[in-house]
Write a protein that holds these residues in place. Structure first.
Motif, PDB file in Angstrom:
ATOM      1  N   ARG A 239       0.909  -1.222   0.012  1.00  0.00           N
ATOM      2  CA  ARG A 239      -0.082  -0.167   0.002  1.00  0.00           C
ATOM      3  C   ARG A 239       0.921   1.341   0.219  1.00  0.00           C
ATOM      4  N   PRO A 240       1.073   1.783  -1.175  1.00  0.00           N
ATOM      5  CA  PRO A 240       2.034   3.020  -1.207  1.00  0.00           C
ATOM      6  C   PRO A 240       1.346   4.154  -0.326  1.00  0.00           C
ATOM      7  N   THR A 241       2.435   4.865   0.530  1.00  0.00           N
ATOM      8  CA  THR A 241       2.135   5.899   1.326  1.00  0.00           C
ATOM      9  C   THR A 241       2.675   7.258   1.241  1.00  0.00           C
ATOM     10  N   PRO A 242       2.411   8.327   1.266  1.00  0.00           N
ATOM     11  CA  PRO A 242       3.163   9.593   1.007  1.00  0.00           C
ATOM     12  C   PRO A 242       4.397   9.333   1.534  1.00  0.00           C
ATOM     13  N   ASP A 243       4.845   8.872   2.656  1.00  0.00           N
ATOM     14  CA  ASP A 243       6.060   8.808   3.376  1.00  0.00           C
ATOM     15  C   ASP A 243       7.187   8.002   2.711  1.00  0.00           C
ATOM     16  N   LEU A 246       9.722   8.519  -3.663  1.00  0.00           N
ATOM     17  CA  LEU A 246       9.167   8.825  -4.873  1.00  0.00           C
ATOM     18  C   LEU A 246      10.094   8.635  -5.820  1.00  0.00           C
ATOM     19  N   THR A 248      11.197   8.472  -9.792  1.00  0.00           N
ATOM     20  CA  THR A 248      10.933   9.041 -11.324  1.00  0.00           C
ATOM     21  C   THR A 248      11.713   8.381 -12.249  1.00  0.00           C
ATOM     22  N   GLU A 265       2.304   5.812  -9.544  1.00  0.00           N
ATOM     23  CA  GLU A 265       1.435   6.902  -9.061  1.00  0.00           C
ATOM     24  C   GLU A 265       0.814   7.785 -10.275  1.00  0.00           C
ATOM     25  N   GLN A 266       1.764   7.800 -11.278  1.00  0.00           N
ATOM     26  CA  GLN A 266       1.551   8.549 -12.679  1.00  0.00           C
ATOM     27  C   GLN A 266       2.225   8.246 -13.734  1.00  0.00           C
ATOM     28  N   THR A 277       6.117   7.574 -12.453  1.00  0.00           N
ATOM     29  CA  THR A 277       6.451   8.054 -11.053  1.00  0.00           C
ATOM     30  C   THR A 277       6.039   6.940 -10.158  1.00  0.00           C
ATOM     31  N   ARG A 279       5.828   4.970  -5.817  1.00  0.00           N
ATOM     32  CA  ARG A 279       6.426   4.810  -4.607  1.00  0.00           C
ATOM     33  C   ARG A 279       7.120   3.279  -4.298  1.00  0.00           C
TER      34      ARG A 279
END
Length: 330
Positions: A239-243, A246, A248, A265-266, A277, A279
């Motif tokens: 489960r990717p989380t913002p912390d 990242l 690219t 993510e994108q 991108t 995580r």
């Protein structure tokens, strides 16, 4: 958002689907029936019946245009189905459809930890009986390699004892030994996992069964603490989380498969390349993955990962440039 199997929303959706499938033939057999009488006969409230009728207006056959959708006439409080879109006809499976269902159910029946086995076997027996010779094709269903280990781990967990495991962690490319308090065994994405409280990490962890090199059942009972909460795996184990870091990438045609195999993510296009991108849980894991892809991927961030990959690639090239040791042969 994906509903967890067995969650209230998922159960309500399943109940409503069953009502809708029953509603059309019920009304077809009783043209002009009042909504009050129909609601009483179907065991629902009048409001629930009206909500179901509103949904039926937009149900029908592919194309979903005039002449494809279920149609009905409402005269005051009386309802008549004027076009059923074929939903009153009994389901007829083609040979390929029947065989696909049989194979899928056989696989479920052979997979440890997948729901109540008796319910799966009852459904399989009904489909095999209805399909007749269509279900008798010589198809054998076998679990992938590791099924025996999964059975042994599951049996140990059911006995309720703590386990000492030797585990390979792919993210750090290392093998460790740890004592865990098992919580459950589950299947996610076709792989078996042991969810347990890890005493070394002092946290709940998911261990892929095929990466458990060895395990020993201890005499002490498993005792996960109260804060050991099972993980929601309805959308996968990772489960990717913002912390998390990242990463690219610029991805060529040969590396685009990673956008389907790993959570990203994108994704955007830049000429012939994709800019991706994603995580990652560990930069070391990302380093090994991206080096294995060679020229199909260029890493643009973060700077630490770019430098680590550059340094490892340079070290590998130096090995080719170094002369052989004295007395050695190439």
């Amino acid at each position: 958002m994906t509903q967890r199997p067995g969650a209230p929303g998922a159960r309500a959706s399943a109940d409503r689907l069953g009502r809708l499938l029953n509603l059309v033939p019920y009304l077809m057999a009783r043209p002009g029936i009042s909504t009050a009488e129909a609601a009483a006969g179907l065991g629902v409230t009048q409001q629930q019946l009206r909500d179901d009728l509103e949904l039926l207006w937009v149900c029908g056959l592919p194309g979903y245009g005039p002449g494809d959708l279920i149609d009905m006439a409402l005269d005051g409080d009386r309802v008549t189905i004027t076009y059923d879109a074929g939903i009153d006809r009994p389901l007829r499976l083609t040979p390929d459809e029947a065989l696909a269902l049989v194979v899928a159910l056989r696989m479920l029946a052979e997979t440890p930890g997948i729901g109540p086995r008796d319910a799966i076997e009852r459904a399989l027996a009904k489909i095999e009986s209805a399909a007749g010779d269509q279900a008798g094709a010589p198809v054998a269903v076998r679990l992938p390699a590791g099924g025996e280990k999964l059975d042994r781990v599951r049996a140990a967990v059911e006995r309720g004892h703590a386990l000492r495991i030797t585990y390979y962690t792919a993210a750090r490319d290392e093998t460790t030994e740890r004592v865990v308090d098992p919580m459950r065994v589950l299947m996610v994405g076709g792989r078996g996992y042991l969810e347990a409280w890890c005493r070394s990490a002092d946290a709940t962890r998911m261990f892929r069964v095929d990466r458990i090199d060895a395990f020993t059942e201890l005499d002490e009972p498993a005792a996960p603490p109260a804060r050991a909460v099972p993980q929601d795996v309805s959308e996968g184990v990772f489960r990717p989380t913002p912390d998390l870091p990242l990463v690219t990438l610029r991805v060529g045609r040969g590396g685009r498969w990673i956008t389907e195999y790993y959570p990203v993510e994108q994704v955007s296009r830049d000429g012939e390349e994709w800019v991706v991108t994603m995580r990652v849980s560990d930069l070391g894991w990302a380093q090994r993955l991206l080096l294995s892809l060679g020229a199909d991927v260029t890493v643009t961030g973060p700077a630490e990962l770019v430098e680590r990959i550059r340094a490892q690639a340079a070290a590998a090239l130096d090995q080719y440039a170094a002369p052989p040791s004295a007395g050695g042969r190439v």
